[in-house]
Design an enzyme around this catalytic site. Structure first.
Site, PDB file in Angstrom:
ATOM      1  N   LYS A   1      10.293 -23.843 -34.891  1.00 21.91           N
ATOM      2  CA  LYS A   1      10.100 -22.964 -35.952  1.00 21.91           C
ATOM      3  C   LYS A   1       8.860 -21.717 -34.989  1.00 21.91           C
ATOM      4  O   LYS A   1       9.189 -20.910 -35.062  1.00 21.91           O
ATOM      5  CB  LYS A   1       8.723 -23.351 -37.356  1.00 21.91           C
TER       6      LYS A   1
ATOM      7  N   LYS B   1      21.381 -25.137 -40.322  1.00 26.02           N
ATOM      8  CA  LYS B   1      22.107 -25.468 -42.738  1.00 26.02           C
ATOM      9  C   LYS B   1      22.109 -23.798 -42.851  1.00 26.02           C
ATOM     10  O   LYS B   1      20.936 -23.106 -42.598  1.00 26.02           O
ATOM     11  CB  LYS B   1      20.547 -26.402 -42.716  1.00 26.02           C
TER      12      LYS B   1
ATOM     13  N   LYS C   1      16.279 -20.503 -46.326  1.00 26.92           N
ATOM     14  CA  LYS C   1      15.510 -19.386 -47.746  1.00 26.92           C
ATOM     15  C   LYS C   1      15.088 -18.315 -46.414  1.00 26.92           C
ATOM     16  O   LYS C   1      15.224 -17.342 -46.873  1.00 26.92           O
ATOM     17  CB  LYS C   1      14.522 -20.298 -47.520  1.00 26.92           C
TER      18      LYS C   1
END
Ligand code: AQP
Length: 334
Positions: free
Chosen positions: A112, A195, A198
């Site tokens: 991230k 994956k 969102k």
């Protein structure tokens, strides 16, 4: 009796991965009689750049998705993380026993934070300590985890054990991972190695629980695939990540094994498989989306449910936090 804690971040609309990988199994756990605490993890959501107006809306929408997906708010506690101050309070206490070296090894932080980790916020770095607090605040016995969260749960167990050793107590039970046999890892419709997420840029990469039937069909039609027909066994799909992903999604939605699905479609190309998958996805998701829309039409009712759930979460967690502070020797009035 199992006490389960899990949550989802109100970073955007929930998608098929959140449903098949988490929510569907939460409902199973609830229906098997476990004591379940399910939260909208808004304190986690602010560890990345967020839009304040959008987050309040996403919080209600996610609560609506939980209920529409089968979480019974009169049975499970459905609450908002930030409405229970104990999460942040316990996090501070636990941060004194979380080792920097261990946090530096967390792969999700590396993913991230990206290349510029020097500029990443402390909150993103400390995210796994907040997760430990989320779990230990309720003395949760089991945490449903996917592959990506295993490392964080291991850290929660270590923090619990450090606390117990340091203060010579058995206060925090080490939380066990609850590996769901049926949990499905859903990959992006555009790249079978990523994956479904969102926060991925392309909306075509995911099926949102808010998508209508036409949008779902369009996204499946446009999903990346290859030109080969489907084989009759899973092993033969090795290296065909996008094809494997669509078969996996079909199997999870139909509650069938992938082998069974392949037996049904062996020899067929995606011209046949994609419309069948679209029909199945619409038939399974339309009732959830419909119920979500009904719930979203009455935000005051969602707020009432969240307020009640949050009150219950505060009631369960308050004595645990107090006992933690007592063990650590904090001052308490008379
Ligand atoms: N693609 C997926 N397949 C299976 N399970 C998934 N989960 C997320 N994506 C998939 C599971 O959903 C739960 C909630 O996740 P979260 O809100 O904490 O966010 P996340 O894991 O970081 O996933 P997202 O949806 O991709 O969010 P963003 O983009 O905001 O990071 C977890 O149980 C997770 O395993």
């Amino acid at each position: 009796m199992k006490r389960i804690l899990s949550g989802m971040q109100p970073t955007s609309h929930l998608h098929l991965g959140n449903y098949l990988g988490a929510l569907k199994n939460w409902v199973k756990l609830q229906d098997e009689g476990a004591e379940c605490l399910y939260m909208v993890a808004d304190l986690h959501a602010v560890t990345v750049t967020h839009d304040p107006e959008q987050m309040a809306q996403a919080t209600r929408e996610i609560a609506a998705a939980f209920i529409a997906g089968g979480v019974n708010p009169y049975n499970s506690a459905l609450f908002v993380q930030s409405a229970v101050p104990g999460h942040s309070q316990l996090m501070w206490l636990l941060s004194t026993m979380a080792q920097m070296g261990k946090l530096e090894r967390m792969t999700q932080f590396k993913d991230k934070a990206g290349k510029d980790s020097e500029r990443a916020g402390l909150g993103l770095f400390a995210y796994p300590v907040l997760m430990a607090a989320d779990i230990l605040l309720y003395k949760a016995t089991h945490v449903p985890v996917g592959e990506d969260q295993k490392q964080h749960l291991e850290l929660s167990r270590e923090i619990a054990s450090t606390f117990n050793t340091r203060y010579k107590t058995e206060h925090f039970p080490p939380p066990e991972p609850y590996i769901m046999g049926t949990a499905t890892r859903v990959m992006s419709l555009k790249d079978g190695n990523q994956k479904m997420s969102k926060s991925a840029e392309s909306d075509l990469s995911r099926i949102n629980l808010t998508d209508d039937a036409d949008t779902i069909a369009k996204k499946i039609r446009k999903a990346k695939t290859d030109a080969d027909p489907l084989p009759d066994n899973v092993k033969a799909l090795e290296g065909r990540t996008e094809a494997l992903n669509l078969v996996t999604i079909y199997a999870a939605l139909a509650d069938k094994s992938r082998e069974k699905v392949l037996k049904q479609f062996a020899g067929k190309g995606f011209g046949d498989f994609k419309p069948a998958l679209a029909d199945l996805a619409v038939s399974k998701l339309a009732p959830i989306t419909g119920r979500m829309n009904e719930l979203m039409a009455d935000p005051a009712e969602i707020d009432r449910i969240l307020a009640k759930g949050s009150e219950r979460a505060r009631t369960v967690s308050a004595p645990v936090l107090q006992e933690t502070m007592d063990i650590m020797g904090f001052w308490k009035s008379g």
